[in-house]
Design a protein around this motif. Structure first.
Motif, PDB file in Angstrom:
ATOM      1  N   UNK A  10     -71.668 -61.740  70.481  1.00 29.00           N
ATOM      2  CA  UNK A  10     -72.822 -61.410  70.030  1.00 29.00           C
ATOM      3  C   UNK A  10     -73.399 -62.952  69.646  1.00 29.00           C
ATOM      4  N   UNK A  11     -74.673 -62.898  68.879  1.00 27.12           N
ATOM      5  CA  UNK A  11     -75.203 -64.203  68.528  1.00 27.12           C
ATOM      6  C   UNK A  11     -74.739 -64.743  67.331  1.00 27.12           C
ATOM      7  N   UNK A  12     -73.340 -64.631  66.954  1.00 31.04           N
ATOM      8  CA  UNK A  12     -73.077 -65.220  65.810  1.00 31.04           C
ATOM      9  C   UNK A  12     -73.238 -66.769  65.887  1.00 31.04           C
ATOM     10  N   UNK A  13     -73.378 -67.543  64.835  1.00 34.75           N
ATOM     11  CA  UNK A  13     -73.565 -68.912  64.645  1.00 34.75           C
ATOM     12  C   UNK A  13     -72.521 -69.482  64.250  1.00 34.75           C
ATOM     13  N   UNK A  14     -72.414 -70.859  64.572  1.00 31.06           N
ATOM     14  CA  UNK A  14     -71.233 -71.381  63.957  1.00 31.06           C
ATOM     15  C   UNK A  14     -71.343 -71.592  62.495  1.00 31.06           C
ATOM     16  N   UNK A  38     -62.880 -68.660  67.532  1.00 28.91           N
ATOM     17  CA  UNK A  38     -62.581 -67.338  68.154  1.00 28.91           C
ATOM     18  C   UNK A  38     -63.879 -66.558  68.535  1.00 28.91           C
ATOM     19  N   UNK A  39     -65.178 -67.293  68.533  1.00 28.08           N
ATOM     20  CA  UNK A  39     -66.466 -66.318  69.126  1.00 28.08           C
ATOM     21  C   UNK A  39     -66.229 -66.577  70.617  1.00 28.08           C
ATOM     22  N   UNK A  40     -66.920 -65.460  71.394  1.00 29.31           N
ATOM     23  CA  UNK A  40     -66.966 -65.181  72.736  1.00 29.31           C
ATOM     24  C   UNK A  40     -68.159 -64.729  72.931  1.00 29.31           C
ATOM     25  N   UNK A  41     -69.194 -65.287  74.006  1.00 23.78           N
ATOM     26  CA  UNK A  41     -70.217 -65.130  74.629  1.00 23.78           C
ATOM     27  C   UNK A  41     -70.301 -63.780  75.543  1.00 23.78           C
ATOM     28  N   UNK A  42     -71.266 -63.336  75.713  1.00 22.42           N
ATOM     29  CA  UNK A  42     -71.351 -62.202  77.000  1.00 22.42           C
ATOM     30  C   UNK A  42     -70.928 -62.758  78.338  1.00 22.42           C
ATOM     31  N   UNK A  43     -70.371 -61.874  78.965  1.00 22.32           N
ATOM     32  CA  UNK A  43     -70.218 -62.401  80.438  1.00 22.32           C
ATOM     33  C   UNK A  43     -71.516 -62.599  81.002  1.00 22.32           C
ATOM     34  N   UNK A  53     -75.548 -70.277  76.295  1.00 18.73           N
ATOM     35  CA  UNK A  53     -74.845 -69.473  75.061  1.00 18.73           C
ATOM     36  C   UNK A  53     -73.939 -70.465  74.043  1.00 18.73           C
ATOM     37  N   UNK A  54     -73.139 -71.098  74.694  1.00 19.57           N
ATOM     38  CA  UNK A  54     -72.161 -71.971  74.003  1.00 19.57           C
ATOM     39  C   UNK A  54     -72.935 -73.140  73.252  1.00 19.57           C
ATOM     40  N   UNK A  55     -73.888 -73.536  73.787  1.00 21.14           N
ATOM     41  CA  UNK A  55     -74.914 -74.482  73.055  1.00 21.14           C
ATOM     42  C   UNK A  55     -75.539 -73.929  71.867  1.00 21.14           C
TER      43      UNK A  55
END
Length: 61
Positions: A10-14, A38-43, A53-55
């Motif tokens: 999901x849209x968690x932030x750093x 540990x965050x993972x964005x959607x496929x 998404x990573x940025x």
């Protein structure tokens, strides 16, 4: 029974003060952004969207 916290997609932030090293990886026809926290964005089908998404995750710091 032990309860283990699992990072959710999901849209968690750093988190402030934590270094975030993001990468993208291929999974079949999809690309996924991941972070050292540990965050993972959607496929995503588009690599450019996975990179975005990573940025976006890293900018939340």
């Amino acid at each position: 029974m032990a309860v283990i916290a699992v990072p959710q997609d999901g849209p968690e932030r750093a988190r402030p003060g934590q270094e975030h090293l993001t990468t993208t990886s291929e999974q079949g026809r999809f690309c996924v952004a991941r972070c050292s926290c540990g965050w993972r964005g959607p496929a995503r089908r588009a690599r450019s969207q996975a990179r975005a998404d990573a940025q976006g995750h890293g900018e939340g710091a």
